[in-house]
Design a protein around this motif. Sequence first.
Motif, mmCIF file in Angstrom:
data_model
loop_
_atom_site.group_PDB
_atom_site.id
_atom_site.type_symbol
_atom_site.label_atom_id
_atom_site.label_comp_id
_atom_site.label_asym_id
_atom_site.label_seq_id
_atom_site.Cartn_x
_atom_site.Cartn_y
_atom_site.Cartn_z
ATOM 1 N N TRP A 189 8.735 -0.701 -39.003
ATOM 2 C CA TRP A 189 7.704 0.331 -38.852
ATOM 3 C C TRP A 189 7.352 0.521 -37.386
ATOM 4 O O TRP A 189 7.256 1.651 -36.904
ATOM 5 C CB TRP A 189 6.464 -0.054 -39.654
ATOM 6 N N ALA A 190 7.142 -0.589 -36.660
ATOM 7 C CA ALA A 190 6.771 -0.484 -35.243
ATOM 8 C C ALA A 190 7.900 0.142 -34.426
ATOM 9 O O ALA A 190 7.646 0.927 -33.504
ATOM 10 C CB ALA A 190 6.415 -1.867 -34.697
ATOM 11 N N HIS A 191 9.142 -0.173 -34.771
ATOM 12 C CA HIS A 191 10.274 0.423 -34.047
ATOM 13 C C HIS A 191 10.333 1.932 -34.276
ATOM 14 O O HIS A 191 10.535 2.707 -33.339
ATOM 15 C CB HIS A 191 11.582 -0.228 -34.483
ATOM 16 N N TYR A 235 2.948 -0.486 -30.048
ATOM 17 C CA TYR A 235 4.058 -0.571 -30.987
ATOM 18 C C TYR A 235 5.074 -1.610 -30.543
ATOM 19 O O TYR A 235 5.692 -2.273 -31.384
ATOM 20 C CB TYR A 235 4.714 0.793 -31.175
ATOM 21 N N ASP A 236 5.253 -1.787 -29.242
ATOM 22 C CA ASP A 236 6.146 -2.837 -28.748
ATOM 23 C C ASP A 236 5.613 -4.215 -29.116
ATOM 24 O O ASP A 236 6.360 -5.092 -29.552
ATOM 25 C CB ASP A 236 6.318 -2.731 -27.238
ATOM 26 N N ARG A 281 11.791 4.779 -27.322
ATOM 27 C CA ARG A 281 13.185 4.349 -27.532
ATOM 28 C C ARG A 281 14.124 5.489 -27.282
ATOM 29 O O ARG A 281 13.921 6.590 -27.602
ATOM 30 C CB ARG A 281 13.392 3.839 -28.957
ATOM 31 N N THR A 292 8.361 -4.984 -38.267
ATOM 32 C CA THR A 292 9.287 -4.721 -37.168
ATOM 33 C C THR A 292 9.907 -3.328 -37.301
ATOM 34 O O THR A 292 9.969 -2.580 -36.322
ATOM 35 C CB THR A 292 10.403 -5.787 -37.144
ATOM 36 N N GLN A 346 6.046 -4.803 -32.764
ATOM 37 C CA GLN A 346 7.449 -5.061 -33.081
ATOM 38 C C GLN A 346 7.805 -6.513 -32.764
ATOM 39 O O GLN A 346 8.462 -7.186 -33.563
ATOM 40 C CB GLN A 346 8.356 -4.111 -32.312
#
Length: 124
Positions: free
Chosen positions: A113-115, A55-56, A124, A111, A59
């Motif tokens: 969605w991945a965050h 996911y990082d 996070r 960006t 992003q």
Amino acid sequence: MESKWYCTTRSETLASAAILRMLAASSPCSAAIRHTASARPDRGRAAHRARAMKYDVLQVLGMVTMVVCAQALVRILVDNGDRGLLDGLPGGFLPALPAYAVLTAVGVLLTGWAHSRAKAVGRR
């Protein structure tokens, strides 16, 4: 003499899986020991890290796509003769403008969605 068993969830604290299986029958926390003996705890942590890292990376990819396409969108609005990355696209200014707008929106959505997925995984 009464023996006291220490309940653990990490197989690294015990010598080997064979000892765990032998102790599983007589331990008050036999379910935890049986689970520990059969599971590979490092695989779970590595998979969790890989998922979070995925996911990082997505992003960052979304941010790069958004920045490059937004910059190209502004450039094409200021100087419609310079179409940037989509210079080979047939049709000139008209198809390049919505293409950059759609790619900018895709970057923003990727960006976000991945965050949110990284946040759900606990990154996070």
